[in-house]
Design a protein around this motif. Sequence first.
Motif, short mmCIF file in Angstrom:
data_model
loop_
_atom_site.label_atom_id
_atom_site.label_comp_id
_atom_site.label_asym_id
_atom_site.label_seq_id
_atom_site.Cartn_x
_atom_site.Cartn_y
_atom_site.Cartn_z
N SER A 55 -38.30 -53.21 -5.70
CA SER A 55 -37.31 -52.49 -4.92
C SER A 55 -37.11 -53.12 -3.55
N GLY A 56 -36.19 -52.52 -2.81
CA GLY A 56 -35.89 -52.99 -1.47
C GLY A 56 -34.58 -53.75 -1.42
N SER A 57 -33.96 -53.73 -0.27
CA SER A 57 -32.69 -54.44 -0.11
C SER A 57 -32.90 -55.94 -0.26
N ALA A 58 -31.90 -56.60 -0.86
CA ALA A 58 -32.00 -58.05 -1.07
C ALA A 58 -31.96 -58.77 0.27
N LYS A 59 -32.95 -59.64 0.50
CA LYS A 59 -33.04 -60.40 1.74
C LYS A 59 -32.85 -61.89 1.52
N GLN A 76 -28.95 -48.61 -3.54
CA GLN A 76 -29.19 -49.67 -2.58
C GLN A 76 -30.64 -50.12 -2.60
N HIS A 77 -31.55 -49.17 -2.77
CA HIS A 77 -32.97 -49.50 -2.70
C HIS A 77 -33.48 -50.14 -3.99
N ASN A 125 -35.43 -59.71 -3.38
CA ASN A 125 -36.31 -59.33 -2.28
C ASN A 125 -37.70 -59.91 -2.52
N GLN A 181 -28.16 -44.27 -1.75
CA GLN A 181 -29.40 -44.79 -1.17
C GLN A 181 -30.33 -45.30 -2.26
N SER A 213 -30.24 -53.33 -5.68
CA SER A 213 -29.62 -54.43 -4.97
C SER A 213 -30.38 -55.74 -5.13
N SER A 214 -31.67 -55.66 -5.49
CA SER A 214 -32.49 -56.86 -5.64
C SER A 214 -32.78 -57.14 -7.10
#
Length: 325
Positions: free
Chosen positions: A238-242, A228-229, A283, A225, A232-233
Amino acid sequence: MQHIDKIFKLHNTLRDRRTPITGKALQEKLECSRATRDRIIKYMREMLDAPIVYDKNRNGFYYDHDHAQHPYELPGLWFNAQELQALLACQHLLANVSAGILQDDIVQLQNRLEKLLRLNNGVAKPDFDKIKILNQANRRSDDNIFLKVAAALFNGKRLRIGYHARGDNQHSQRDISPQTLVRYRDNWYMDAWCHLRGQLRSFAIDRIVSVLELDQSSDLIDTEQLQQHFASSYGIFSGSAKHLAVLKFSASRSRWVSDENWHPEQQSQWLDDGRYQLSIPFNDHRELLMDILKHGSEVEVVAPGFLVEAVREQVAAMGKIYGDR
């Protein structure tokens, strides 16, 4: 380390004996000359603190177990000359990256390593004046705060911190559960669960103005977790890549960028016209925007549209500053 096999053989020989062994018998066991035998014994005495004693009356060597607090054992760390030299260089880097932190311990380590290195012929002590460390974006932080944060992390304890955020210039007090220390672009950050916001957050260590370790244990977040947080970006945000940024670099700039790793999940390809295309998941676009702008006209943002517009706005703003000069 030279003659490491003979050092172990000599140690095992003396450890298992209760009577002295002659120098000649040692040479036979070690399969070496008298000079080599003497060098090994000297090394073990001076560098490994081995209690090797020579008894003139019985013409032999033995371990002095009577005056030792416990049976002697060889230390667990072994290095050859090149490894010692590299370790000294790394120690120098550590002292520069974290000036002031554990400085006394680092000096003791350096002195010990230098002593070991002097016994290895042909390998010189590294000339630290020939090592240059440029901490261009390093921000000054309080060493005591860093040590308290690190201690809470390793002890699995919550922290109560006073935090002065740069983004909105606001002061806040919050309880956090430390998860990971991060060294990023010459500065330290703490990834933590923020109990005030109920979210994972990154805190710049240099913006923590006060810290108190609490009795409560940290709430630990699963490693996947966290990955991923926070990973990934692009960048520190932080935060999931969008989103997926698609960048095209000029042929000349590509010779540098093609050797760089911007993100673990980046995708790249060479284009027919000699340009280099790089695709990066992200992100928050703010840090990515700064890194794009430093390449100036050598990079073209293809997608997404809002990132193209953000670059266009910055170029227009710069034009207003420099356009009339």
